[in-house]
Write an enzyme that holds these catalytic residues in place. Structure first.
Site, PDB file in Angstrom:
ATOM      1  N   GLU A   1     -10.702   6.716   4.255  1.00 41.44           N
ATOM      2  CA  GLU A   1      -9.702   6.097   5.129  1.00 41.44           C
ATOM      3  C   GLU A   1      -9.822   6.581   6.567  1.00 41.44           C
ATOM      4  O   GLU A   1     -10.941   6.754   7.077  1.00 41.44           O
ATOM      5  CB  GLU A   1      -8.314   6.305   4.535  1.00 41.44           C
ATOM      6  CG  GLU A   1      -8.197   5.707   3.124  1.00 41.44           C
ATOM      7  CD  GLU A   1      -6.779   5.637   2.608  1.00 41.44           C
ATOM      8  OE1 GLU A   1      -6.531   6.083   1.482  1.00 41.44           O
ATOM      9  OE2 GLU A   1      -5.912   5.105   3.323  1.00 41.44           O
TER      10      GLU A   1
ATOM     11  N   ASP B   1       0.846  -1.178   0.000  1.00 42.46           N
ATOM     12  CA  ASP B   1       0.000   0.000   0.000  1.00 42.46           C
ATOM     13  C   ASP B   1       0.891   1.241   0.000  1.00 42.46           C
ATOM     14  O   ASP B   1       2.126   1.158   0.102  1.00 42.46           O
ATOM     15  CB  ASP B   1      -0.942  -0.034   1.225  1.00 42.46           C
ATOM     16  CG  ASP B   1      -2.204   0.767   0.982  1.00 42.46           C
ATOM     17  OD1 ASP B   1      -3.242   0.439   1.577  1.00 42.46           O
ATOM     18  OD2 ASP B   1      -2.161   1.724   0.168  1.00 42.46           O
TER      19      ASP B   1
HETATM   20  C1  GLC Z   1      -4.374   4.252  -0.083  1.00 37.00           C
HETATM   21  C2  GLC Z   1      -5.266   3.071   0.174  1.00 37.00           C
HETATM   22  C3  GLC Z   1      -5.327   2.091  -0.954  1.00 37.00           C
HETATM   23  C4  GLC Z   1      -5.086   2.793  -2.282  1.00 37.00           C
HETATM   24  C5  GLC Z   1      -3.666   3.340  -2.249  1.00 37.00           C
HETATM   25  C6  GLC Z   1      -3.342   4.137  -3.522  1.00 37.00           C
HETATM   26  O1  GLC Z   1      -3.744   4.659   1.094  1.00 37.00           O
HETATM   27  O2  GLC Z   1      -5.047   2.337   1.374  1.00 37.00           O
HETATM   28  O3  GLC Z   1      -6.620   1.473  -0.907  1.00 37.00           O
HETATM   29  O4  GLC Z   1      -5.238   1.883  -3.361  1.00 37.00           O
HETATM   30  O5  GLC Z   1      -3.414   4.152  -1.121  1.00 37.00           O
HETATM   31  O6  GLC Z   1      -4.123   5.306  -3.560  1.00 37.00           O
END
Ligand code: GLC
Length: 621
Positions: free
Chosen positions: A507, A302
């Protein structure tokens, strides 16, 4: 003896020519042969570059070439100037030209969060978020949404999306609960048919082998592995404390389905399992996913997840790189400090702390996805898809999805006197509430910007606009966002439609321990529903505290985050269509009950999982 010399010289000639031939560039060659051929040609720098994913804000063709970068992404909200289809196509092709200028000309793969349509791009179709889609109980619909999403993503020249989120959200206090299809693992498992929509459905299902049918499809990413929806008190990125059997039963099962359906990539979760960071968990990442479940695609980290393995943020980054790569991460979403990542990883390999076999495994998996999906043959944007972005056919699907995601929780205060369906010929109709005329609020987070925003953020139909388009020309529609006491009564309305709910969030910004309706919404419910007959349409990413206000309402509809097509709501409340949605998660009475899921001893919801009324039901709850 002479014959032997001649034979050996022929073999040598063949092998040396084969090695010097670029077999990997021949699309007729088997994918696994192409991988072996190019892998043996690659230097460590080229291999490490393939494992590096960087943000669009820190790259250009020269960076792509000089660092052999394998992948680029945009975080939620960063977009090319103008945010148009052409601007996206030109940007992707510009970065790709840099990648193809490298010695071996390995194309880069661009990834984007398209989690409810191509939500980055202005005027794209925005579908309901997953919490609402779970209420449809309709995998076939999800497949069509996936197909439409793939076409809109391809319209911008992008071949890879970080979707679907297959979290099993066990606590609605989690800011990402709306990204989860359900509290029920079985329902989440059924919804993984979305992957077929994005990637296409393999004729011969070889479990674990990544599959993307053609250039109208995109590589998918099941996320976030594993247990992201089970953290303590729903705290985002925190710790999931359960035994292994429960982890598998509740959170891991949807990955088995995703791998069986040919998902190309899996994103690892920020969260921890029993105190061990998932990004450093070699057992769950390598032993289980790769060795036991035979996943053959690639694992991606991530965003800045390596930096979060240690605390404070980024402390001992060398350890984080070693722990995550040795745990089995194949591609790292760095996404900014790529020179540090590349130098640390290179140093760790050269000093033997990370074996070359591990690097070769990672690069093999990345190349397998790139070869399989035809990226070497079609590395640039295919402009023939341009007109799919936000097209009417996709808006029709989004409207259907919004309609089918609605759940009727109450209809009428007295037996035999339901409020819905509403009359289209009423003489005076009051529409009120903060979310009634606000496309940004009805779409929620991950819309144009990372957190989403109120206001006219993209193209679509607000609920107020849909009401005006539905009722007769003789009806007068009065709109007041937050009416004061007495206003509703003074208007002499036949009934009121009150649309309130949560502000957009994403988030950890959405983590919330009290789950109350924002005060403005409560104020509107009080002032309107105490004076005229009202239906409340609740726009939220999850169940909220509603019991205290229920007696005031004549009808209540859970609309979740319905997306750009507000007409999906008026299609039902005015009776053109029936409610079909049923709850994808139980509706608690008070937050003191949380976490609370079907099967718990203390299970005592206001509305149970699977609840949903049909119109004409005599008495709401
Ligand atoms: C974010 C998320 C993830 C996403 C990634 C790219 O923090 O946790 O779901 O795909 O970063 O944006």
């Amino acid at each position: 003896m002479a014959i032997r010399v001649i034979f050996l010289s022929c073999v040598f000639f063949l092998v040396s020519n084969v090695v010097s031939m670029d077999l990997y560039k021949d699309p007729k060659m088997d994918v696994e042969v192409r991988i072996v051929d190019v892998l043996q040609k690659m230097t460590l720098a080229e291999k490490v570059g393939q494992m590096t994913q960087i943000d669009l804000t820190v790259t250009d063709p020269s960076v792509m070439k000089d660092y052999n970068i394998g992948s680029v992404l945009n975080g939620g909200g960063t977009v090319p100037e103008g945010n148009t289809v052409t601007a996206w196509q030109n940007m992707i092709d510009k970065f790709q030209s840099g990648a193809l200028a490298t010695r071996l000309q390995i194309p880069m793969i661009y990834g984007v969060d398209a989690v409810h349509g191509h939500n980055n791009v202005h005027e794209a179709t925005i579908f309901p978020h997953n919490v609402g889609l779970g209420c449809t109980r309709d995998p076939e619909l999800l497949k069509r949404i996936g197909e439409a999403t793939a076409l809109e993503v391809r319209a911008t020249g992008i071949p890879y999306v970080f979707a679907p989120c297959i979290a099993t959200c066990r606590d609605p206090r989690w800011g990402r609960c709306y990204e989860s299809y359900s509290e029920s693992t079985d329902l989440v498992r059924n919804m993984t048919d979305f992957i077929f929509g994005l990637q296409g459905e393999p004729a011969n299902k070889t479990a674990g082998v990544p599959f993307v049918a053609d250039s109208s499809k995109v590589a998918a990413c099941a996320k976030h592995y594993v247990g992201d929806g089970g953290t303590m008190r729903g705290i985002d990125e925190a710790n999931t404390v359960i035994d292994y059997e429960s982890l598998v039963k509740i959170h891991m099962a949807p990955y088995v389905d995703s791998i069986a359906k040919g998902v190309s990539t899996i994103m690892v979760s920020y969260s921890s399992w029993n105190g061990v960071k998932m990004h450093a968990n070699e057992y769950l990442v390598t032993q289980v996913l790769k060795n036991e479940l035979k996943f053959q695609g690639f694992l991606i980290s991530d965003w800045e997840a390596l930096d979060r393995i240690t605390t404070p943020w980024g402390a001992n980054y060398t350890y984080s790189v070693q722990a995550s790569i040795n745990a089995g991460i194949d591609m790292v979403m760095v996404p900014y400090n790529y020179t540090i990542f590349i130098s640390e990883l290179t140093r760790l390999v050269e000093s033997g702390y990370i074996k070359m076999d591990r690097i070769n495994d990672a690069v093999t998996r990345i190349l397998r996805v790139k070869f399989m999906m035809g990226l070497f043959e079609q590395p640039f944007a295919d402009k023939s898809y341009s007109d799919y972005l936000g097209c009417q056919a996709h808006r029709v699907i989004a409207r259907e999805a919004a309609r089918k995601s609605l759940v009727l929780l109450k209809n009428g205060k007295e037996a035999g006197k339901p409020l819905l369906p509403l009359s289209k010929n009423a003489s005076r109709i009051l529409v009120a509430g903060s979310h009634a005329d606000d496309i940004g609020r009805q779409c929620g987070g991950w819309t144009i910007s990372w957190q989403g925003a109120a206001g006219s953020t993209t193209k679509g139909t607000t609920i107020l606009e849909a009401v005006k388009n539905t009722v007769s020309a003789e009806s007068q529609v009065i709109y007041e966002s937050d009416p004061e006491a007495g206003f509703a009564k003074s208007q002499g309305a036949d009934y009121a439609i009150v649309v309130v709910g949560e502000p957009p969030y994403a988030e950890y910004e959405g983590d919330n321990l009290n789950l109350t309706i924002p005060a403005e919404g409560v104020h509107t419910i009080h002032n309107v529903c105490s004076e005229v007959k009202c239906v409340v349409i609740l726009i939220s990413g999850r169940p909220l505290v509603i019991e205290p206000y229920l007696p005031m309402m004549d009808a209540l509809v859970a609309a979740w985050l319905p997306g750009s097509e507000g007409a999906g709501i008026t299609d039902v409340i005015f009776g053109d269509e029936e409610f079909v949605g049923v709850l994808s998660r139980n509706w608690f009475k008070t937050v003191d009950q949380l976490p609370m899921n079907v099967g718990d001893k203390h299970y005592d919801p206001l509305f149970p999982y699977g609840f949903g009324l049909k119109m004409g039901t005599a008495l709401g709850n």
